[in-house]
Design a protein around this motif. Structure first.
Motif, PDB file in Angstrom:
ATOM      1  N   GLU A 267      -7.667  -0.430  18.339  1.00 36.54           N
ATOM      2  CA  GLU A 267      -8.774  -1.262  17.989  1.00 36.54           C
ATOM      3  C   GLU A 267     -10.026  -0.693  18.432  1.00 36.54           C
ATOM      4  O   GLU A 267     -11.050  -1.367  18.199  1.00 36.54           O
ATOM      5  N   SER A 268     -10.246   0.421  19.279  1.00 35.27           N
ATOM      6  CA  SER A 268     -11.543   0.949  19.441  1.00 35.27           C
ATOM      7  C   SER A 268     -12.348   1.620  18.449  1.00 35.27           C
ATOM      8  O   SER A 268     -11.781   2.037  17.480  1.00 35.27           O
ATOM      9  N   SER A 269     -13.300   1.249  18.576  1.00 32.99           N
ATOM     10  CA  SER A 269     -14.311   1.847  17.348  1.00 32.99           C
ATOM     11  C   SER A 269     -14.574   3.381  17.453  1.00 32.99           C
ATOM     12  O   SER A 269     -14.681   3.848  16.507  1.00 32.99           O
ATOM     13  N   VAL A 270     -14.508   3.685  18.486  1.00 40.67           N
ATOM     14  CA  VAL A 270     -14.785   5.327  18.707  1.00 40.67           C
ATOM     15  C   VAL A 270     -13.546   5.986  19.479  1.00 40.67           C
ATOM     16  O   VAL A 270     -13.037   5.472  20.335  1.00 40.67           O
ATOM     17  N   HIS A 271     -13.218   6.976  19.076  1.00 35.18           N
ATOM     18  CA  HIS A 271     -12.236   8.068  19.655  1.00 35.18           C
ATOM     19  C   HIS A 271     -12.854   9.263  19.943  1.00 35.18           C
ATOM     20  O   HIS A 271     -13.287  10.115  18.865  1.00 35.18           O
ATOM     21  N   ASP A 272     -13.051   9.858  21.034  1.00 35.39           N
ATOM     22  CA  ASP A 272     -13.971  11.184  21.316  1.00 35.39           C
ATOM     23  C   ASP A 272     -12.861  12.113  21.669  1.00 35.39           C
ATOM     24  O   ASP A 272     -12.051  12.093  22.667  1.00 35.39           O
ATOM     25  N   GLN A 273     -12.611  13.282  20.921  1.00 34.68           N
ATOM     26  CA  GLN A 273     -11.372  14.079  20.965  1.00 34.68           C
ATOM     27  C   GLN A 273     -10.019  13.428  21.252  1.00 34.68           C
ATOM     28  O   GLN A 273      -9.162  13.694  21.947  1.00 34.68           O
ATOM     29  N   GLY A 274      -9.804  12.628  20.476  1.00 35.54           N
ATOM     30  CA  GLY A 274      -8.557  11.760  20.628  1.00 35.54           C
ATOM     31  C   GLY A 274      -8.531  10.492  21.802  1.00 35.54           C
ATOM     32  O   GLY A 274      -7.463  10.035  21.765  1.00 35.54           O
ATOM     33  N   VAL A 275      -9.611  10.698  22.728  1.00 40.50           N
ATOM     34  CA  VAL A 275      -9.740   9.436  23.916  1.00 40.50           C
ATOM     35  C   VAL A 275     -10.335   8.348  23.243  1.00 40.50           C
ATOM     36  O   VAL A 275     -11.394   8.363  22.790  1.00 40.50           O
ATOM     37  N   PRO A 276      -9.586   7.302  23.289  1.00 41.24           N
ATOM     38  CA  PRO A 276     -10.267   5.914  22.631  1.00 41.24           C
ATOM     39  C   PRO A 276     -11.293   5.215  23.792  1.00 41.24           C
ATOM     40  O   PRO A 276     -11.092   5.557  25.138  1.00 41.24           O
ATOM     41  N   SER A 277     -12.257   4.745  23.162  1.00 37.76           N
ATOM     42  CA  SER A 277     -13.572   4.240  23.944  1.00 37.76           C
ATOM     43  C   SER A 277     -12.882   3.002  24.743  1.00 37.76           C
ATOM     44  O   SER A 277     -13.577   2.508  25.537  1.00 37.76           O
ATOM     45  N   LEU A 278     -11.874   2.157  24.259  1.00 36.14           N
ATOM     46  CA  LEU A 278     -11.559   0.912  24.794  1.00 36.14           C
ATOM     47  C   LEU A 278     -12.694   0.101  24.586  1.00 36.14           C
ATOM     48  O   LEU A 278     -12.951  -0.818  25.269  1.00 36.14           O
ATOM     49  N   THR A 279     -13.199   0.232  23.329  1.00 34.77           N
ATOM     50  CA  THR A 279     -14.717  -0.593  23.135  1.00 34.77           C
ATOM     51  C   THR A 279     -14.565  -1.049  21.719  1.00 34.77           C
ATOM     52  O   THR A 279     -14.312  -0.006  20.654  1.00 34.77           O
ATOM     53  N   TYR A 280     -15.114  -2.139  21.295  1.00 33.48           N
ATOM     54  CA  TYR A 280     -15.319  -2.522  19.868  1.00 33.48           C
ATOM     55  C   TYR A 280     -16.822  -2.887  19.741  1.00 33.48           C
ATOM     56  O   TYR A 280     -17.360  -3.658  20.659  1.00 33.48           O
ATOM     57  N   SER A 281     -17.162  -1.791  18.904  1.00 32.19           N
ATOM     58  CA  SER A 281     -18.906  -2.170  18.819  1.00 32.19           C
ATOM     59  C   SER A 281     -19.220  -2.103  17.128  1.00 32.19           C
ATOM     60  O   SER A 281     -18.858  -1.054  16.390  1.00 32.19           O
ATOM     61  N   PRO A 282     -19.633  -3.077  16.808  1.00 35.50           N
ATOM     62  CA  PRO A 282     -20.009  -3.325  15.317  1.00 35.50           C
ATOM     63  C   PRO A 282     -20.700  -1.964  14.970  1.00 35.50           C
ATOM     64  O   PRO A 282     -20.605  -1.857  13.657  1.00 35.50           O
ATOM     65  N   ALA A 283     -21.639  -1.639  15.653  1.00 33.90           N
ATOM     66  CA  ALA A 283     -22.284  -0.555  15.107  1.00 33.90           C
ATOM     67  C   ALA A 283     -21.991   0.921  15.574  1.00 33.90           C
ATOM     68  O   ALA A 283     -22.630   1.969  15.050  1.00 33.90           O
TER      69      ALA A 283
END
Length: 371
Positions: A267-283
């Protein structure tokens, strides 16, 4: 009109993500628990202390109805589930009951959902502290933070098989830390001593550091009560530049933590190099670093070398020992260990049978080079 009713007028993306996370985790938790629960009382519970009216104004089902709909479709859950649903607003409780009665197949549930109408106050905390619970999944989603207390959390996780997820308005708690008018509420959430220390620590700090300190204080207090594994998920506002809410899972067992991290990762909005942000950001905005919960993948290799130098473990042992309070998921570890094996930083071998691929099954021991 009460604030809770206004909240249910419009469903947001945030509400949908929250509902998906709760629903997925409830059923994953139920599948883990139900085998043992069948040998006990053959019951498991879903407890929702702020259940709301059941549907948003657009007709979308909120979390309690989603849980019940899934239970109706699952023969085991239909036979085992005890649903305890509460809302302090009599109108919400009445509407929720009506919506439950309309559910197709509701008669398949062995135990009729129990709906109550009351404040989540000190008496409620005392009840949960003194009552032995059947294996229960508790969801605490107050409108704001009133009613969210350490005693409630401690009470609903104290017994075997009991996990808790709570959702709170971070913006209001952030403001409340330094507000003497709500000192008692903050003391109930953080513990009096930790709350006093936190008020001094956050003074004058920038927003990102302040957020990290608040979250770390809350996690530390929950762990001191027996919630061994604490995993937060962050919701950003519509522009992505400020944290609006936090969803926090509390479990006493690594399996629950592991399952929830995987759900949150998806459900994370961003994955950096496969690492999830554990964050949901509409933007989909980039988020600030939060203590150890957001680190670049490059740090994982060095951290593994430092932590496990000279040791020999299998993949699951490495993951369980190292992944706590980090954003890293199993796939991140598989990929970095594959690289380390290629580089000679680790060796991987099995004494029982040939390895297949690079998945590191349990019989494969991974040995880390001595520094």
């Amino acid at each position: 009109m009460p604030s809770s009713q206004k909240f249910f007028e419009e469903r947001t993306d945030q509400s949908e993500v929250k509902a998906r996370i709760i629903q997925k985790y409830f059923f994953a938790w139920a599948n883990i628990i139900k085998g043992t629960a069948k040998q006990l009382d053959n019951k498991i519970a879903y407890i929702d202390l702020y259940a709301g009216p059941g549907r948003y104004k657009d007709g979308a089902a909120s979390t309690p109805l989603l849980v019940l709909e899934h239970a109706i479709a699952d023969a085991d859950l239909a036979n085992m589930l005890v649903a305890l649903l509460n809302d302090k607003d009599p109108a919400n409780a009445s509407t929720l009951e009506d919506e439950i009665n309309k559910l197709v197949g509701i008669e398949k549930l062995r135990y009729r959902p129990q709906i109550s109408n009351g404040e989540v106050d000190d008496d409620a905390a005392k009840y949960f502290s003194s009552t032995r619970l059947i294996p229960s999944f508790s969801f605490v989603d107050p409108f704001g933070y009133k009613g969210l207390s350490l005693e409630i959390i401690k009470g609903v996780i104290k017994d075997w098989g009991c996990d808790c997820v709570f959702f709170f308005n971070y913006g209001r708690i952030n403001a409340g830390i330094s507000n003497p008018m709500v000192r008692s509420h903050m003391n109930k959430l953080f513990g009096e001593e930790r709350a006093e220390d936190l008020r001094l620590q956050v003074e004058g700090k920038d927003p990102a550091l302040r957020e990290a300190m608040i979250l770390e204080a809350l996690s530390g207090e929950i762990k001191s009560l027996g919630g061994k594994y604490v995993l937060p998920f962050t919701f950003k506002n519509s522009t992505g530049n400020r944290t609006s809410h936090k969803l926090i899972v509390v479990s006493k067992h690594f399996k629950g933590y592991d399952v929830m991290k995987d759900i949150m990762a998806k459900e994370s909005s961003v994955h950096d190099q496969g690492v999830p942000s554990l964050t949901y950001s509409p933007a989909d905005a980039s988020t600030p670093l939060l203590f150890s919960l957001q680190r670049p993948i490059e740090e994982l290799e060095q951290d593994l070398i430092e932590t496990f130098a000279g040791r020999e473990l299998n993949f699951d042992e490495i993951y369980e020992e190292h992944s706590i309070d980090t954003p890293y998921i199993r796939q991140n570890y598989r990929e970095i260990l594959k690289k380390m094996e290629s580089d000679g930083s680790v060796t991987a071998a099995s004494a029982t049978k040939a390895r297949r691929g690079m998945t590191y099954p349990p019989h494969v021991k991974i040995k880390f080079r001595v520094k």
